[in-house]
Design an enzyme around this catalytic site. Structure first.
Site, PDB file in Angstrom:
ATOM      1  CB  SER A   1      69.765  39.276  26.136  1.00 51.44           C
ATOM      2  OG  SER A   1      70.516  39.482  27.308  1.00 51.44           O
TER       3      SER A   1
ATOM      4  CG  ASP B   1      65.321  38.079  32.579  1.00 54.53           C
ATOM      5  OD1 ASP B   1      66.403  37.555  32.907  1.00 54.53           O
ATOM      6  OD2 ASP B   1      65.118  38.562  31.451  1.00 54.53           O
TER       7      ASP B   1
ATOM      8  CG  HIS C   1      67.508  36.342  29.872  1.00 55.25           C
ATOM      9  ND1 HIS C   1      67.188  37.687  29.826  1.00 55.25           N
ATOM     10  CD2 HIS C   1      68.592  36.180  29.062  1.00 55.25           C
ATOM     11  CE1 HIS C   1      68.043  38.312  29.030  1.00 55.25           C
ATOM     12  NE2 HIS C   1      68.904  37.427  28.562  1.00 55.25           N
TER      13      HIS C   1
END
Length: 272
Positions: free
Chosen positions: A93, A194, A224
């Site tokens: 991320s 996601d 995610h």
């Protein structure tokens, strides 16, 4: 403030190849801990720092800036570079954006990148309101634990400070401009579903980097936080194969365990 249980940084002294792992926004090293331990178990030197403002309470995050988060991983990279012949940087991320900036700025000091659902943009109309909204609304609902696997939980904040979201938006915009400076071998693994970072972010990264050695892998069973999800083992295996292809190791140590939680926390506190 005391660190949340499970959110402690991790460090393992292994062989001459090092790996720096960067966790995500409002998350903690816990989301990458199994990955770090897997790499340590295969003889690699591993550093998984806790980013400033993370792992305690959201109020601590709200008084930090992107420069604080980046400075921590920059320091960790330099530390690994002093002890290892080659260093890879992995990120989840926002950690993916941190990894990309390290690659853009440090050049050959970064041997390769592995990114899982890398963030590149704060999406939606609300993003444009952040400069003003952050002064009116302190927090919004958190983004932690977007995981398909039942029973798997991420240690992270249940609120997102809007001051910090504004910092994140600024950082993403900076990194996006620097993507053409990324030339290192790159492995991007991203989830088809996601709910935090859309696949468009991975596509943007792949389209703007200057790397010629690029591999893209779709993760079809995870959300995610894929490093704690159904595709975790695949991520771990593919990342190790990537390292071994780029930097073949002498005297691999399959099955060797990493440091214990107590040892790793102590090691990090003393400079890891």
């Amino acid at each position: 403030m005391p660190v949340l249980p499970g959110a402690e940084p991790y460090r393992h002294e292994g062989g001459e190849i090092g790996v720096l792992l960067c966790h995500g926004f409002t998350g903690t090293p816990q989301s990458l801990r199994p990955w770090a331990e897997y790499l340590a178990g295969h003889g690699l030197t591993v550093s998984l720092p806790l980013l400033p403002g993370h792992g305690t309470r959201w109020e601590d995050l709200s008084v930090t800036a992107w420069q604080d988060w980046y400075a921590e991983v920059d320091r960790a990279l330099r530390d690994l570079g002093e002890r290892c012949s080659q260093v890879f940087v992995f990120g989840l991320s926002m950690g993916g954006a941190l990894a990309l900036r390290l690659a853009a700025r440090h050049g050959n000091d970064v041997a390769g990148l592995v990114l899982v659902n890398p963030g590149n943009k704060v999406h939606g109309l609300a993003a444009h309101a952040l400069p003003v909204a952050r002064h009116l609304v302190p927090t919004v609902k958190g983004i932690a634990s977007d995981i398909a696997k039942e029973g798997s939980q991420e240690v992270g904040y249940d609120r997102v400070p809007l001051h910090s979201a504004h910092q994140l938006r600024q950082f993403f915009r900076l990194v996006d401009r620097e993507l053409p400076q990324v030339t290192q071998p790159l492995l991007v693994l991203h989830s088809v579903q996601d709910h935090v970072v859309p696949p468009a972010d991975s596509a943007r990264v792949l389209s703007r980097v200057s790397s010629t050695d690029v591999t893209e892998i779709l993760l079809e069973q995870s959300y995610h936080v894929a490093t704690l999800d159904h595709d975790a083992d695949r991520i771990f295996d593919e990342s190790l194969a990537f390292i071994d292809r780029i930097a073949p190791r002498v005297g691999k140590i399959p099955g060797e365990g990493g440091t214990s939680p107590g040892e790793s926390a102590e090691g990090t506190a003393s400079g890891g």
